[in-house]
Design an enzyme around this catalytic site. Structure first.
Site, PDB file in Angstrom:
ATOM      1  N   GLY A   1     -29.577 -31.914 -41.848  1.00 33.28           N
ATOM      2  CA  GLY A   1     -28.985 -31.752 -42.814  1.00 33.28           C
ATOM      3  C   GLY A   1     -29.706 -32.449 -44.147  1.00 33.28           C
ATOM      4  N   ASN A   2     -29.661 -32.893 -45.250  1.00 32.64           N
ATOM      5  CA  ASN A   2     -30.326 -32.822 -46.500  1.00 32.64           C
ATOM      6  C   ASN A   2     -31.663 -33.252 -46.064  1.00 32.64           C
ATOM      7  OD1 ASN A   2     -28.439 -32.320 -48.731  1.00 32.64           O
ATOM      8  ND2 ASN A   2     -27.143 -33.741 -48.173  1.00 32.64           N
ATOM      9  N   VAL A   3     -31.482 -35.043 -45.148  1.00 31.56           N
ATOM     10  CA  VAL A   3     -33.106 -35.068 -44.699  1.00 31.56           C
ATOM     11  C   VAL A   3     -33.756 -34.387 -44.002  1.00 31.56           C
ATOM     12  CG1 VAL A   3     -34.167 -36.989 -43.958  1.00 31.56           C
ATOM     13  CG2 VAL A   3     -32.394 -37.422 -45.725  1.00 31.56           C
TER      14      VAL A   3
ATOM     15  N   LYS B   1     -24.225 -53.325 -53.325  1.00 34.11           N
ATOM     16  CA  LYS B   1     -23.494 -52.605 -52.782  1.00 34.11           C
ATOM     17  C   LYS B   1     -22.437 -52.399 -53.558  1.00 34.11           C
ATOM     18  CE  LYS B   1     -24.207 -48.794 -49.828  1.00 34.11           C
ATOM     19  NZ  LYS B   1     -25.763 -48.074 -49.591  1.00 34.11           N
TER      20      LYS B   1
ATOM     21  N   GLY C   1     -30.866 -33.473 -35.841  1.00 33.73           N
ATOM     22  CA  GLY C   1     -29.388 -33.472 -37.326  1.00 33.73           C
ATOM     23  C   GLY C   1     -30.103 -33.016 -38.296  1.00 33.73           C
TER      24      GLY C   1
HETATM   25  P1  NAD Z   1     -26.413 -35.194 -44.142  1.00 30.82           P
HETATM   26  O1  NAD Z   1     -24.935 -35.469 -44.314  1.00 30.82           O
HETATM   27  O2  NAD Z   1     -26.854 -34.204 -45.368  1.00 30.82           O
HETATM   28  O3  NAD Z   1     -26.741 -34.816 -42.774  1.00 30.82           O
HETATM   29  C1  NAD Z   1     -26.353 -35.222 -41.352  1.00 30.82           C
HETATM   30  C2  NAD Z   1     -26.750 -34.038 -40.110  1.00 30.82           C
HETATM   31  O4  NAD Z   1     -26.689 -34.861 -39.129  1.00 30.82           O
HETATM   32  C3  NAD Z   1     -25.962 -33.055 -40.448  1.00 30.82           C
HETATM   33  O5  NAD Z   1     -25.695 -31.418 -40.789  1.00 30.82           O
HETATM   34  C4  NAD Z   1     -24.977 -32.871 -39.626  1.00 30.82           C
HETATM   35  O6  NAD Z   1     -23.582 -32.117 -38.725  1.00 30.82           O
HETATM   36  C5  NAD Z   1     -25.605 -33.995 -38.472  1.00 30.82           C
HETATM   37  N1  NAD Z   1     -24.586 -34.157 -37.521  1.00 30.82           N
HETATM   38  C6  NAD Z   1     -24.192 -35.023 -37.600  1.00 30.82           C
HETATM   39  N2  NAD Z   1     -23.667 -35.739 -35.828  1.00 30.82           N
HETATM   40  C7  NAD Z   1     -25.009 -34.786 -35.567  1.00 30.82           C
HETATM   41  C8  NAD Z   1     -25.356 -35.101 -33.781  1.00 30.82           C
HETATM   42  N3  NAD Z   1     -24.817 -35.656 -32.873  1.00 30.82           N
HETATM   43  N4  NAD Z   1     -26.350 -34.158 -33.458  1.00 30.82           N
HETATM   44  C9  NAD Z   1     -27.027 -33.745 -34.209  1.00 30.82           C
HETATM   45  N5  NAD Z   1     -26.770 -33.416 -35.391  1.00 30.82           N
HETATM   46  C10 NAD Z   1     -25.660 -34.235 -35.810  1.00 30.82           C
HETATM   47  O7  NAD Z   1     -27.126 -36.900 -44.294  1.00 30.82           O
HETATM   48  P2  NAD Z   1     -28.515 -37.069 -44.966  1.00 30.82           P
HETATM   49  O8  NAD Z   1     -28.329 -37.135 -46.195  1.00 30.82           O
HETATM   50  O9  NAD Z   1     -30.013 -35.994 -43.954  1.00 30.82           O
HETATM   51  O10 NAD Z   1     -28.413 -38.462 -44.786  1.00 30.82           O
HETATM   52  C11 NAD Z   1     -28.932 -38.287 -42.572  1.00 30.82           C
HETATM   53  C12 NAD Z   1     -29.152 -39.840 -42.193  1.00 30.82           C
HETATM   54  O11 NAD Z   1     -30.545 -40.236 -43.067  1.00 30.82           O
HETATM   55  C13 NAD Z   1     -27.488 -40.849 -42.016  1.00 30.82           C
HETATM   56  O12 NAD Z   1     -28.022 -41.464 -41.237  1.00 30.82           O
HETATM   57  C14 NAD Z   1     -28.691 -41.260 -43.335  1.00 30.82           C
HETATM   58  O13 NAD Z   1     -27.778 -42.659 -43.280  1.00 30.82           O
HETATM   59  C15 NAD Z   1     -30.137 -41.115 -44.230  1.00 30.82           C
HETATM   60  N6  NAD Z   1     -30.748 -41.312 -45.040  1.00 30.82           N
HETATM   61  C16 NAD Z   1     -30.203 -40.012 -46.052  1.00 30.82           C
HETATM   62  C17 NAD Z   1     -30.754 -40.681 -47.416  1.00 30.82           C
HETATM   63  C18 NAD Z   1     -30.395 -39.803 -48.649  1.00 30.82           C
HETATM   64  O14 NAD Z   1     -31.719 -39.556 -49.321  1.00 30.82           O
HETATM   65  N7  NAD Z   1     -29.785 -38.481 -48.315  1.00 30.82           N
HETATM   66  C19 NAD Z   1     -31.529 -41.254 -47.327  1.00 30.82           C
HETATM   67  C20 NAD Z   1     -31.860 -43.035 -46.845  1.00 30.82           C
HETATM   68  C21 NAD Z   1     -31.030 -42.942 -45.607  1.00 30.82           C
END
Ligand code: NAD
Length: 371
Positions: free
Chosen positions: A183-185, A81, A181
């Site tokens: 977001g993207n995932v 990393k 949550g």
């Molecule tokens: P993101 O920022 O797109 O989405 C996160 C979402 O969670 C946001 O919409 C935010 O408003 C919401 N959120 C934050 N706090 C909250 C709460 N207390 N209650 C409800 N919603 C809340 O991030 P992402 O890329 O979707 O990643 C989400 C998680 O998955 C993270 O922990 C990230 O480390 C993990 N992750 C992501 C990937 C990836 O490919 N993007 C890969 C492995 C792990």
């Protein structure tokens, strides 16, 4: 504490590289934790760290986590990393990322970078101008683009495997699933779960997003304060880390916890407590490895279909963890660590004797693909 003492406290890393270029304001640290299984792959985080020690500890922790994630996922990758010290909103420039790219290049493929918190596809493009050892570059450069649909698909596979383990069937039709949550995932996961016929409850801290997703996919919307404590078969945390902690754990009303978020357990002891409570926990770094599998495919010459196929392996990986957990009567979080450590030990030793495919193989493939 001296630098070497800090390194040995956080994982006895193979190599830690401090990158300094005052002309472009670059202060970065690359940590290579372990390359027994292959080149160390892990993203570059850009963050306004309070001090240099905080940055060092973060990169040491994160890189060790990548070693375990790759190993438990059956990938021939090691863990690494990087962190760039600075505010991603004000401190970015082409020069900064190109200078960083030169440092990555100097490691000659031992470390391969990607996006992480605070860095974007455009930053990866600048790094790519200086080195081939970067993934997550735009699709028109032969890269894989946004990893989250693949992460979400892997999470779906992990949820199905968990349902199989707990309820005897991996059908999600009619199961109640709460997603924290969107977001993207999370939003991609909701889309997949709809196709599976799950009954969903959703929440994001953004109420407009929650309402939109609930309406599009026929889910029930609740507030972000309620979602963790919703009565359901499966709770899928897809927001922040440390959601299973002393304050939340006894109030959970789910039978399974399986989602995409990183560092779901505030501390390892919460994993033991989940076991005592009879709640099945799909370890975060095993279930959310779909994104890593996707960039791994990029190293071989990217194909969407192959990447999508690969994420299906999360299903068997999660079942393997549950098997170890039952046989050894340990929490699933500990079982995941055992799985990773065992693979590093046995396969790492094999690779030492007969190196076989290594990072060199990727060089050849990159050349074939004119990357
Ligand atoms: P993101 O920022 O797109 O989405 C996160 C979402 O969670 C946001 O919409 C935010 O408003 C919401 N959120 C934050 N706090 C909250 C709460 N207390 N209650 C409800 N919603 C809340 O991030 P992402 O890329 O979707 O990643 C989400 C998680 O998955 C993270 O922990 C990230 O480390 C993990 N992750 C992501 C990937 C990836 O490919 N993007 C890969 C492995 C792990």
């Amino acid at each position: 504490m001296g630098t070497f003492e800090v390194i040995s406290k956080y994982g006895d890393h193979e190599q830690v590289v401090f990158c300094n270029d005052p002309n472009v304001g670059l202060k970065a640290i690359i940590a290579i934790h372990n390359t027994a299984l292959g080149p160390a792959l892990g993203g570059t985080r850009m963050w306004n760290y309070k001090n240099e020690e905080e940055a060092l500890i973060d990169v040491l922790r994160l890189s060790k986590g990548m070693t375990y994630k790759a190993a438990a996922s059956g990938l021939n990758l090691g863990g690494g990393k990087a962190v760039i010290i600075g505010d991603p909103k004000t401190h970015k420039s082409e020069g900064l990322f190109r200078a960083f790219g030169q440092f990555v290049n100097s490691l000659n493929g031992k470390y391969i970078t990607a996006e992480d918190v605070g860095t974007s596809v455009q930053d990866m493009e600048h790094i790519y101008m200086e080195t081939p050892w970067v993934t997550g570059i735009p699709k028109d450069f032969g890269g894989s683009g946004d990893p989250s649909p693949y992460t979400a698909h892997g999470v779906l596979m992990g949820i199905k495997a968990s349902a199989k383990e707990k309820f005897g069937s991996d059908s999600l039709t009619g199961l109640k699933i709460a997603i924290q949550g969107l977001g993207n995932v999370g939003s991609n996961l909701v889309r997949f779960l709809k196709e599976e016929g799950a009954i969903m409850t959703v929440a994001d801290i953004d109420p407009v997003r929650t309402a939109n997703i609930a309406e599009t996919y026929g889910a029930k919307a609740v507030s972000s304060d309620e979602i963790l404590f919703t009565e359901c078969d499966i709770l899928a945390p897809c927001a922040l880390g440390a959601v299973i902690n002393d304050q939340t754990i006894t109030k959970l009303r789910a039978k399974i916890i399986a989602g995409g978020a990183n560092n779901v357990l505030a501390e390892a002891r919460h994993g033991d407590q989940l076991k005592e409570l009879g709640i099945l926990y799909a370890p975060d770094y095993v279930i959310n490895a779909g994104g890593l599998m996707n960039v791994f495919v990029e190293l071989e010459g990217y194909s969407h279909d192959r990447a999508f196929e690969k994420t299906k392996r999360v299903y068997d990986n999660i079942l393997r963890v549950y098997d170890i957990s039952k046989k050894e009567n340990i929490g699933t979080h500990t079982a995941a660590d055992r799985l990773a450590e065992e693979r590093i030990k046995t396969i790492g030793r094999l690779k030492q004797r007969h190196p076989g495919k290594s990072s060199r193989a990727f060089t050849t493939l990159r050349e074939v693909n004119n990357r």
